[in-house]
Design a protein around this motif. Structure first.
Motif, PDB file in Angstrom:
ATOM      1  N   ILE A   1       3.497  25.828 -53.110  1.00 52.25           N
ATOM      2  CA  ILE A   1       4.386  24.439 -53.108  1.00 52.25           C
ATOM      3  C   ILE A   1       4.813  24.266 -51.760  1.00 52.25           C
ATOM      4  CG2 ILE A   1       5.906  23.106 -54.328  1.00 52.25           C
ATOM      5  CD1 ILE A   1       5.195  24.550 -56.993  1.00 52.25           C
TER       6      ILE A   1
ATOM      7  N   PHE B   1      -7.596  30.851 -53.008  1.00 50.83           N
ATOM      8  CA  PHE B   1      -8.009  31.222 -54.522  1.00 50.83           C
ATOM      9  C   PHE B   1      -9.325  31.774 -54.651  1.00 50.83           C
ATOM     10  CE2 PHE B   1      -4.986  27.636 -55.046  1.00 50.83           C
ATOM     11  CZ  PHE B   1      -4.059  28.068 -55.625  1.00 50.83           C
ATOM     12  N   ILE B   2     -10.119  31.387 -53.591  1.00 52.21           N
ATOM     13  CA  ILE B   2     -11.584  31.921 -53.478  1.00 52.21           C
ATOM     14  C   ILE B   2     -11.569  33.119 -53.008  1.00 52.21           C
ATOM     15  CG2 ILE B   2     -13.884  31.774 -52.518  1.00 52.21           C
ATOM     16  CD1 ILE B   2     -13.332  28.642 -52.196  1.00 52.21           C
TER      17      ILE B   2
ATOM     18  N   VAL C   1       2.939  30.940 -56.628  1.00 56.02           N
ATOM     19  CA  VAL C   1       2.928  29.626 -56.730  1.00 56.02           C
ATOM     20  C   VAL C   1       3.969  28.809 -55.957  1.00 56.02           C
ATOM     21  CG1 VAL C   1       3.179  27.810 -58.413  1.00 56.02           C
ATOM     22  CG2 VAL C   1       2.042  29.996 -59.132  1.00 56.02           C
TER      23      VAL C   1
ATOM     24  N   TRP D   1     -23.745  18.435 -55.743  1.00 59.28           N
ATOM     25  CA  TRP D   1     -22.656  19.068 -56.225  1.00 59.28           C
ATOM     26  C   TRP D   1     -23.019  20.696 -56.411  1.00 59.28           C
ATOM     27  CZ3 TRP D   1     -23.636  20.734 -60.949  1.00 59.28           C
ATOM     28  CH2 TRP D   1     -24.546  20.063 -61.706  1.00 59.28           C
TER      29      TRP D   1
ATOM     30  N   ILE E   1      -1.071  35.476 -55.266  1.00 59.19           N
ATOM     31  CA  ILE E   1      -1.772  34.125 -55.482  1.00 59.19           C
ATOM     32  C   ILE E   1      -1.277  33.203 -54.591  1.00 59.19           C
ATOM     33  CG2 ILE E   1      -0.246  32.945 -56.927  1.00 59.19           C
ATOM     34  CD1 ILE E   1      -2.741  32.657 -58.639  1.00 59.19           C
TER      35      ILE E   1
ATOM     36  N   ASN F   1     -21.469  23.381 -54.269  1.00 56.83           N
ATOM     37  CA  ASN F   1     -20.292  23.475 -54.119  1.00 56.83           C
ATOM     38  C   ASN F   1     -19.701  24.139 -55.368  1.00 56.83           C
ATOM     39  OD1 ASN F   1     -20.101  21.791 -51.763  1.00 56.83           O
ATOM     40  ND2 ASN F   1     -19.909  20.071 -52.697  1.00 56.83           N
ATOM     41  N   THR F   2     -20.481  24.018 -56.472  1.00 60.26           N
ATOM     42  CA  THR F   2     -20.019  24.588 -57.648  1.00 60.26           C
ATOM     43  C   THR F   2     -20.508  26.026 -57.937  1.00 60.26           C
ATOM     44  OG1 THR F   2     -20.338  22.419 -58.280  1.00 60.26           O
ATOM     45  CG2 THR F   2     -19.965  24.273 -59.882  1.00 60.26           C
TER      46      THR F   2
ATOM     47  N   ARG G   1       3.501  19.645 -43.329  1.00 60.37           N
ATOM     48  CA  ARG G   1       3.690  18.507 -42.992  1.00 60.37           C
ATOM     49  C   ARG G   1       4.887  17.990 -42.574  1.00 60.37           C
ATOM     50  NH1 ARG G   1       0.689  14.097 -45.251  1.00 60.37           N
ATOM     51  NH2 ARG G   1       2.432  12.527 -45.410  1.00 60.37           N
TER      52      ARG G   1
ATOM     53  N   LEU H   1      -9.171  35.335 -53.601  1.00 59.60           N
ATOM     54  CA  LEU H   1      -8.644  36.158 -54.883  1.00 59.60           C
ATOM     55  C   LEU H   1     -10.117  36.608 -55.528  1.00 59.60           C
ATOM     56  CD1 LEU H   1      -5.608  34.838 -56.287  1.00 59.60           C
ATOM     57  CD2 LEU H   1      -5.790  36.893 -55.064  1.00 59.60           C
ATOM     58  N   ALA H   2     -11.043  35.433 -55.763  1.00 56.40           N
ATOM     59  CA  ALA H   2     -12.215  35.882 -56.402  1.00 56.40           C
ATOM     60  C   ALA H   2     -13.219  36.865 -55.760  1.00 56.40           C
ATOM     61  CB  ALA H   2     -13.002  34.648 -56.694  1.00 56.40           C
TER      62      ALA H   2
ATOM     63  N   TYR I   1     -18.651  29.426 -57.662  1.00 55.29           N
ATOM     64  CA  TYR I   1     -17.512  29.860 -58.556  1.00 55.29           C
ATOM     65  C   TYR I   1     -18.084  30.112 -59.996  1.00 55.29           C
ATOM     66  CZ  TYR I   1     -15.102  26.816 -55.054  1.00 55.29           C
ATOM     67  OH  TYR I   1     -14.799  26.497 -54.019  1.00 55.29           O
TER      68      TYR I   1
ATOM     69  N   ASN J   1      -8.393  23.783 -48.328  1.00 53.76           N
ATOM     70  CA  ASN J   1      -9.272  23.581 -49.588  1.00 53.76           C
ATOM     71  C   ASN J   1      -9.536  24.659 -50.552  1.00 53.76           C
ATOM     72  OD1 ASN J   1     -10.834  21.764 -50.688  1.00 53.76           O
ATOM     73  ND2 ASN J   1     -12.567  21.893 -49.403  1.00 53.76           N
ATOM     74  N   GLY J   2      -8.465  25.146 -51.120  1.00 52.84           N
ATOM     75  CA  GLY J   2      -8.770  26.192 -52.076  1.00 52.84           C
ATOM     76  C   GLY J   2      -9.031  27.658 -51.647  1.00 52.84           C
TER      77      GLY J   2
ATOM     78  N   GLY K   1       4.199  21.381 -47.974  1.00 49.72           N
ATOM     79  CA  GLY K   1       5.270  20.683 -47.596  1.00 49.72           C
ATOM     80  C   GLY K   1       5.960  20.884 -46.467  1.00 49.72           C
TER      81      GLY K   1
END
Lengths: 444, 381
Positions: free
Chosen positions: A130, A281-282, A126, A408, A70, A411-412, A137, A284-285, A415, A277-278, A134
């Motif tokens: 995180i 995770f996409i 996870v 929208w 993940i 974009n939706t 940046r 993984l889907a 998912y 922008n995620g 950081g």
């Protein structure tokens, strides 16, 4: 149906693709748009699905060795930062390589935590998600200001470049201009695929057969897969489970890093905080949608890339939304086709009772009533098709009651589609058997 | 026959101490490499945190982190990974702000309505993932990730234009909730033991609610029939089922409860701070909550310490930037390093405990009466 099954695989795929384009052509005729089969649609789809495809292949390698990843999102972020830094210092190919290495380091971290120390895979992922933004940046603050960037973005970098297949591109364009139903639609989509094709995109596409070959046709691939299916059996055959798990997770990170480098080098032209922008995770889907196979991952990635590419041309200054509305009709067609298929597959309303006397008496002994057992059996025979049909009717009503889709919706939609696919296919998906389970050397 | 008490206490303390020491070590290296003084950085962080106003900031930051930790932990207890806390709280906050701004009620009722809306919306959104899991076997990790995107990119994007008060304003958001829907702050209570709080800092009333939530969580999970069912279904679903606990119902209830608590995460913002939902609404607390739950081992006191630690690190970031002591991002690196080393350290300590147990069991069997062994062998044969 028997004739269909005797066809070679390539012919069956070509047949499916032809049916797909035919449906697209009909849907866009009905909805009054030409975007669905335009060169922009296929070209944009290839470009925008590439990060998801590469990260999804990364997920494939990790999950095939039994490690849930993940942390793809975080590894991708490391890839974007290293890709931008490398591209600025050594040119675009250097960026590609640095992105790959940055992602692989993230993979190494995940492997140390999960394989060596047996930390729960999702927890480690996870933590990497995180850590990565950081760290990126922090490094940006340290390295980018003196190079003309800032804490949140890098200086601009060059792309690798593109090419157009000489004769084919013009030929397809000519056929596209003829405006023949179906034939011009096919030509339009092919034109988009061979015009201004990025070298990086081509490389990414080649990674699909390469991954499939490596995992399913080579000795090392077999050994990697046994880590995900039955590591104890592998260990008893002398396979180094830790070694192959490490290899799979590091390759996974390298692919995620490549995905990040692609975003920087080919999509945005610079590193920017939060630009992944995620997509991890996409990916993984897409991996689950693709049933843990390389070709399936590609299909899943295209599922996300296609509506996005359409919406880019569709929601321009005039903000039309007509082509996006046509996508709703496409979903209706797909759901209806599935409802019919499921009705035939599962038996349907008129099928003879499939509850045998022995099963029934066993269930009655468990305290269930006969009507309950029969209704469950009945639902199993028509439940899937009723659910799919119901959804199709709702979306059809939405299509008929609106003139254009809101901004929208594109974009939706992917998912929601993944959720719908999982609702119908979760039981038939075949994930690696030992996925997510801890394994310790020498333990019985 | 137990492991000596001293050894057990040392093992329990070893993991967090190891993690903290290693995180300090790593951040010091990173600071040294980036040319900042690590002594200056740490002393700046500590001197900043010793101010009363900063302490209020830390508590205010720790409050939503703690609630988020509890939301995630409820799922963890049942072996469910609710990664959708993020989407659940953002959606719940939006709906609660919208509902709260559309009505004016007497004080407690207004606040109660906002809290209820948030919990119902959060619970429903998580419950949807639970429903998909029990009826269709959809993995809750993927389902909640998809629902995150659908909530934020779809539902809120579709509904926000209707909820916006003033379409010409720079920051598009819902109307500010009437004062009857504001939660009183706790400055009065805090000032009983401290000096007067200045600089406009206000300790959110949600701090008290978070404490109550933590106590309730502790009691329900550890002392109630429901908590026992929850934990046993999480540890061994087959055994729990044999004991009469329906696994599907437990999954659904755990997801609903997790989502309802997740709905509260945004309430400090809605009830005590901005009193509206706009495009700059605070994000990322759901993922931070996962970190808090992991660090705190899903226990109420552990998560409280973790939330305070993360709150302290978060509030340290701005002064570091202002004084130019170090890059503010160093605190994120510290957080991630603490998290990663803590979970590894917990795992290592766990293995040492298991080895201890195996050794003790072996000793116990050896020292036992050989006649007993013969008897058991005869019984099993």
């Amino acid at each position: 149906m028997t004739a269909w099954k005797t066809l070679p695989a390539w012919a069956r795929w070509a047949g499916i693709a032809a049916i797909g384009v035919f449906v697209l052509a009909v849907v866009q005729q009905v909805s009054g748009t030409t975007l669905l089969t335009s060169p922009n649609a296929s070209g944009g789809m290839l470009r925008w699905s590439m990060p998801i495809l590469l990260a999804g292949l990364g997920g494939l390698f990790s999950e095939r060795v039994g490690v849930v990843n993940i942390g793809l999102e975080g590894m991708m972020i490391l890839g974007t930062w290293c890709g931008a830094m490398g591209a600025f210092e050594f040119g675009p190919w250097g960026g590609l390589l640095c992105g790959l290495i940055g992602g692989a380091l993230g993979g190494l971290l995940h492997a140390v935590a999960t394989v060596q120390f047996g930390v729960d895979h999702i927890i480690s992922g996870v933590a990497i998600n995180i850590l990565a933004p950081g760290l990126a940046r922090f490094l940006s603050d340290r390295f980018f200001p003196q190079r003309g960037g800032s804490i949140s973005q890098s200086p601009p970098v060059d792309g690798i470049g593109d090419f157009t297949v000489p004769v084919l591109s013009d030929a397809f364009a000519a056929v596209d201009d003829l405006d023949l139903f179906f034939i011009s639609d096919v030509a339009g989509l092919l034109e988009g695929a061979v015009t201004d094709l990025r070298w990086f995109t081509l490389l990414g596409l080649l990674m699909v057969p390469f991954s499939a070959w490596l995992l399913f046709k080579t000795r090392i691939g077999l050994r990697m897969r046994i880590c995900g299916e039955n590591p104890k059996a592998g260990e008893s055959l002398g396979v180094s489970i830790y070694g192959h798990k490490y290899l799979g997770v590091i390759i996974s990170g390298a692919f995620a890093g490549l995905a990040g480098a692609f975003i920087v080098i080919e999509l945005t032209g610079l590193y920017r905080g939060g630009q992944t922008n995620g997509r991890g995770f996409i990916a993984l889907a897409a991996l689950i949608f693709g049933n843990w196979r390389a070709g399936g991952v590609m299909a899943g990635a295209m599922l996300f890339g296609y509506p996005f590419a359409i919406s880019l041309s569709d929601f321009d200054a005039s903000g039309s939304g007509i082509a996006t509305r046509a996508l709703l009709l496409l979903v209706v067609v797909g759901l209806t086709a599935f409802a019919v298929y499921a009705y035939r597959r599962d038996g349907g309303l008129g099928a003879p009772a499939s509850v045998t006397d022995a099963e029934l008496s066993a269930d009655l002994e468990r305290g269930l009533t006969e009507s309950y057992v029969r209704s469950v059996q009945g639902f199993a025979r028509w439940g899937n098709s009723a659910l799919a049909g119901g959804l199709a009717i709702i979306i059809l009503a939405w299509y008929l009651l609106t003139e254009r889709a809101a901004d929208w919706v594109p974009n939706t939609m992917p998912y929601a589609l993944v959720l719908i696919v999982l609702v119908f296919a979760s039981q038939s998906l075949k994930m690696p058997a030992a996925i997510g389970q801890p394994f310790r050397k020498g333990e019985t | 026959m137990n492991t000596p008490l001293l050894r057990r206490v040392l093992l329990a303390l070893a993991a967090p101490a190891l993690a903290a020491a290693f995180a300090l070590f790593v951040s010091s290296i990173v600071l040294a490499l980036s040319g900042s003084s690590w002594i200056d950085t740490y002393s700046e962080m500590l001197s900043n945190a010793s101010k009363l106003e900063t302490m209020v900031d830390i508590l205010n930051r720790a409050t939503p982190l703690y609630i988020a930790g509890v939301a995630v932990a409820i799922g963890f207890k049942m072996n469910l990974f609710n990664i959708g806390v993020e989407g659940q709280y953002v959606l719940a906050s939006f709906m609660a702000a919208w509902v709260g701004a559309s009505v004016v009620l007497p004080g407690p009722l207004h606040v109660g309505l906002i809290l209820l809306t948030a919990m119902v919306v959060g619970g429903a959104w998580a419950g949807l993932a639970g429903l998909l899991k029990v009826t269709r076997g959809v993995n809750e990790v993927i389902a909640t990730i998809m629902l995150n995107f659908i909530a934020i990119g779809g539902i809120i994007a579709a509904l926000l234009p209707r909820a916006i008060e003033d379409p010409t304003a720079a920051n598009q958001g819902t109307a500010v909730i009437a004062e009857s829907g504001w939660l009183p702050n706790l400055n009065g209570i805090l000032e009983l033991v401290t000096r007067e709080i200045t600089k406009g800092r206000r300790l959110s009333g949600m701090f008290l609610i978070a404490i109550i939530l933590g106590v309730a969580y502790h009691v329900i999970v550890n002392r109630s029939r429901f908590g026992f069912d929850l934990r046993s279904s999480g540890m061994n679903p087959m055994a729990a089922r044999a004991g009469g606990v329906p696994p599907k119902r437990m999954i659904l209830v755990a997801m609903l409860a997790s989502g309802a608590v997740a709905g509260l995460i945004g309430m400090p913002e809605i009830l005590s701070d901005s009193h509206s939902y706009d495009q700059g609404f605070v994000r990322g607390l759901g993922f931070a909550g996962i970190a808090v739950a992991l660090l705190g081992r899903n226990t109420a006191p552990g998560m409280a310490i973790a939330a305070l630690l993360f709150g302290f690190l978060d509030t340290s970031s701005a002064p570091l930037q202002v004084t130019g002591t170090a890059s503010p991002e160093i605190v994120v690196i510290m957080q991630a390093t603490i998290l990663l080393t803590a979970v590894i350290a917990y795992e290592v300590v766990n293995r040492i405990r298991q080895t201890d147990e195996v050794r003790r069991a072996a000793q116990a069997t050896e020292s036992a009466d050989p006649a007993a062994d013969v008897a058991t062998a005869g019984a099993s044969a």
